[in-house]
Design a protein around this motif. Structure first.
Motif, PDB file in Angstrom:
ATOM      1  N   GLY A 223      -5.326   0.684   1.957  1.00  0.00           N
ATOM      2  CA  GLY A 223      -4.774   1.033   0.642  1.00  0.00           C
ATOM      3  C   GLY A 223      -3.584   1.982   0.744  1.00  0.00           C
ATOM      4  N   SER A 224      -3.681   2.949   1.667  1.00  0.00           N
ATOM      5  CA  SER A 224      -2.627   3.952   1.822  1.00  0.00           C
ATOM      6  C   SER A 224      -1.323   3.364   2.341  1.00  0.00           C
ATOM      7  CB  SER A 224      -3.082   5.050   2.800  1.00  0.00           C
ATOM      8  OG  SER A 224      -4.247   5.683   2.323  1.00  0.00           O
ATOM      9  N   PHE A 225      -1.413   2.337   3.178  1.00  0.00           N
ATOM     10  CA  PHE A 225      -0.224   1.768   3.816  1.00  0.00           C
ATOM     11  C   PHE A 225       0.311   0.524   3.107  1.00  0.00           C
ATOM     12  CE2 PHE A 225      -1.599   4.456   7.278  1.00  0.00           C
ATOM     13  CZ  PHE A 225      -0.394   4.883   7.842  1.00  0.00           C
ATOM     14  N   LEU A 226      -0.420   0.015   2.121  1.00  0.00           N
ATOM     15  CA  LEU A 226      -0.015  -1.245   1.486  1.00  0.00           C
ATOM     16  C   LEU A 226       1.368  -1.203   0.851  1.00  0.00           C
ATOM     17  CD1 LEU A 226      -3.132  -2.969  -0.111  1.00  0.00           C
ATOM     18  CD2 LEU A 226      -1.316  -4.080   1.179  1.00  0.00           C
ATOM     19  N   VAL A 227       1.653  -0.124   0.106  1.00  0.00           N
ATOM     20  CA  VAL A 227       2.953  -0.037  -0.579  1.00  0.00           C
ATOM     21  C   VAL A 227       4.098  -0.088   0.442  1.00  0.00           C
ATOM     22  CG1 VAL A 227       4.465   1.436  -1.988  1.00  0.00           C
ATOM     23  CG2 VAL A 227       2.065   1.149  -2.626  1.00  0.00           C
ATOM     24  N   ASN A 228       3.953   0.693   1.529  1.00  0.00           N
ATOM     25  CA  ASN A 228       4.983   0.690   2.567  1.00  0.00           C
ATOM     26  C   ASN A 228       5.017  -0.629   3.338  1.00  0.00           C
ATOM     27  OD1 ASN A 228       4.105   4.003   2.683  1.00  0.00           O
ATOM     28  ND2 ASN A 228       6.244   3.462   2.473  1.00  0.00           N
ATOM     29  N   PHE A 229       3.827  -1.224   3.570  1.00  0.00           N
ATOM     30  CA  PHE A 229       3.732  -2.511   4.279  1.00  0.00           C
ATOM     31  C   PHE A 229       4.460  -3.607   3.490  1.00  0.00           C
ATOM     32  CE2 PHE A 229       1.259  -6.498   5.091  1.00  0.00           C
ATOM     33  CZ  PHE A 229       1.515  -6.633   6.452  1.00  0.00           C
ATOM     34  N   THR A 241       7.862   0.591  -6.790  1.00  0.00           N
ATOM     35  CA  THR A 241       7.234   0.348  -8.103  1.00  0.00           C
ATOM     36  C   THR A 241       6.599  -1.029  -8.165  1.00  0.00           C
ATOM     37  OG1 THR A 241       8.989   1.714  -9.041  1.00  0.00           O
ATOM     38  CG2 THR A 241       7.627   0.513 -10.586  1.00  0.00           C
ATOM     39  N   GLU A 242       7.277  -2.040  -7.603  1.00  0.00           N
ATOM     40  CA  GLU A 242       6.743  -3.409  -7.602  1.00  0.00           C
ATOM     41  C   GLU A 242       5.584  -3.549  -6.624  1.00  0.00           C
ATOM     42  OE1 GLU A 242       7.417  -6.004  -9.695  1.00  0.00           O
ATOM     43  OE2 GLU A 242       8.425  -4.334 -10.689  1.00  0.00           O
ATOM     44  N   ALA A 243       5.745  -2.969  -5.432  1.00  0.00           N
ATOM     45  CA  ALA A 243       4.699  -3.051  -4.404  1.00  0.00           C
ATOM     46  C   ALA A 243       3.406  -2.404  -4.890  1.00  0.00           C
ATOM     47  CB  ALA A 243       5.177  -2.379  -3.113  1.00  0.00           C
ATOM     48  N   ALA A 244       3.536  -1.291  -5.628  1.00  0.00           N
ATOM     49  CA  ALA A 244       2.358  -0.573  -6.132  1.00  0.00           C
ATOM     50  C   ALA A 244       1.511  -1.460  -7.041  1.00  0.00           C
ATOM     51  CB  ALA A 244       2.789   0.685  -6.876  1.00  0.00           C
ATOM     52  N   LYS A 245       2.177  -2.334  -7.795  1.00  0.00           N
ATOM     53  CA  LYS A 245       1.431  -3.218  -8.711  1.00  0.00           C
ATOM     54  C   LYS A 245       0.571  -4.228  -7.948  1.00  0.00           C
ATOM     55  CE  LYS A 245       4.761  -2.571 -12.426  1.00  0.00           C
ATOM     56  NZ  LYS A 245       5.910  -3.118 -13.146  1.00  0.00           N
ATOM     57  N   TYR A 246       0.994  -4.579  -6.716  1.00  0.00           N
ATOM     58  CA  TYR A 246       0.203  -5.507  -5.905  1.00  0.00           C
ATOM     59  C   TYR A 246      -1.099  -4.883  -5.393  1.00  0.00           C
ATOM     60  CZ  TYR A 246       3.559  -9.333  -5.814  1.00  0.00           C
ATOM     61  OH  TYR A 246       4.346 -10.386  -6.173  1.00  0.00           O
TER      62      TYR A 246
END
Length: 385
Positions: A223-229, A241-246
């Motif tokens: 969960g912690s690395f998903l936005v950056n991944f 902002t878009e990645a966070a929604k995923y």
């Protein structure tokens, strides 16, 4: 509420990383302080619950969590990363007291055979919070930050969301202090009663504590690395902002899986369901590491579905048959949630040195152990007390 609060960390990490110009390792101090509280507070919380009972324990937990949320205001005002970390520690201390009170209480509210199913159902509502949090966090924290011209204004974007959380937690504390909840005598230790032995003598509890350690570590790391991944150019190249929604898909999968799992585990052996889900998670993470683009992205997001039944199933299997040692056992299991502090930090070190994609080998190893616990390690060698 505690699902919502815990998942907001996944939004805070890239947000604070950008504001304070942090490395991956430094940004993972968010999870280190949050989940480190479980390690320091779990055993005192177990003693508190033993003294005041499950219901008052829940009220105490909600009030402490509210104080932690309130501390976000001065943290943003003084633009201090250290103050943010302190606020997260206090907030997590309240959540720890809540977990030590509520989880064993739910397992004891009915027959032992259906404890996994019951706890899975309550955790499904926890997942409702984790599913909604990324979307609202992206909307109210990351959007505000993106439109801000200065780093100080970006930090201010957390003020209103956390003040709102403070109010809701205090309202919940008031409600729980007035509710009439059933008392569970089987786990209550009376003053003149001597309890022999210790929860540590149960092999399946000790192995279960390690299971909680690696599970929470793996779930939080992903969960912690998903936005950056998802921001990586060879994966999806998404803006924060878009990645966070995923993230909603990751945590939403866990929610849907828990509602399904609560029904499935009325019929199937909980340990076998746990083993199956863990092996599926291993395959999906391997795919995310070895592939790129949409395939890697969705493989990692689908791990959320596998996670669905893991925490409540490990928790209830580990507490099975502990009798008077249940509250001590719950304290030990909550102590093991410190995996959420240590493993993301280790994955941060791996990401800084090997790259973000290869760093996911750490959660992959965690799920291999969980598969072992489901199939073999969860078998109780003690007679039910």
């Amino acid at each position: 509420m505690w699902g919502f609060i815990t998942c907001l960390n996944d939004i805070l990490i890239p947000h604070l990383k950008a504001i304070f110009d942090l490395s991956y390792t430094q940004s993972m101090l968010v999870q280190f302080c949050f989940f480190g509280a479980y390690f320091l507070v779990s055993l005192p919380a177990g003693r508190l619950v033993k003294k005041v009972g499950y219901q008052k324990g829940i009220v105490f937990g909600l009030v402490i969590a509210a104080i932690g949320c309130l501390m976000f205001y001065p943290s943003a005002e003084y633009h201090s990363y250290n103050l943010f970390l302190s606020a997260l520690f206090v907030l997590a201390s309240g959540i720890t007291v809540l977990q030590v009170s509520a989880n064993p209480y739910v397992t004891l509210l009915g027959p032992a055979a259906s404890a996994s199913s019951r706890l899975t159902m309550t955790q499904a509502f926890n997942s409702l919070g984790t599913t909604v949090a990324p979307y609202l966090g992206a909307l109210f924290i990351l959007n505000e930050a993106a439109s801000s011209m200065t780093t100080a204004a970006s930090a201010d974007s957390v003020k209103m969301p956390y003040l709102f959380l403070t109010a809701i937690l205090l309202l919940l504390a008031a409600i729980f202090s007035y509710l009439k909840l059933p008392k569970v005598d089987s786990a209550v230790v009376f003053e003149d009663e001597k309890v022999t032995g210790s929860a540590w003598q149960y092999r399946h509890l000790v192995l279960g504590a390690l299971g909680i350690f690696v599970y929470v570590g793996a779930e939080v790391s992903i969960g912690s690395f998903l936005v950056n991944f998802l921001g990586e150019t060879d994966i999806a190249g998404l803006a924060e902002t878009e990645a966070a929604k995923y993230l909603t898909y990751y945590w939403g999968g866990a929610m849907g899986g828990r509602f399904i799992g609560a029904a499935v585990m009325q019929k199937l052996d909980a340990g076998k369901v746990l083993g199956f889900n863990a092996l599926l998670a291993v395959l999906l993470i391997a795919l995310a590491i070895l592939s790129s683009g949409a395939l890697a992205m969705w493989a990692l997001l689908l791990v959320g579905l596998c996670n669905s039944i893991m925490f409540p199933t490990i928790f209830s299997l580990a507490l099975n048959g502990l009798g008077k040692h249940t509250s001590q056992g719950a304290g030990i299991l909550c102590l093991a949630i410190v995996g959420g502090a240590i493993l993301p930090l280790l994955q941060g070190v791996l990401a800084d040195n090997l790259g973000i994609q290869l760093a996911f080998v750490l959660p992959l190893l965690c799920y291999i152990y969980i598969a072992f616990y489901g199939v073999s390690g969860s078998k109780s060698t003690h007679k039910t007390q």
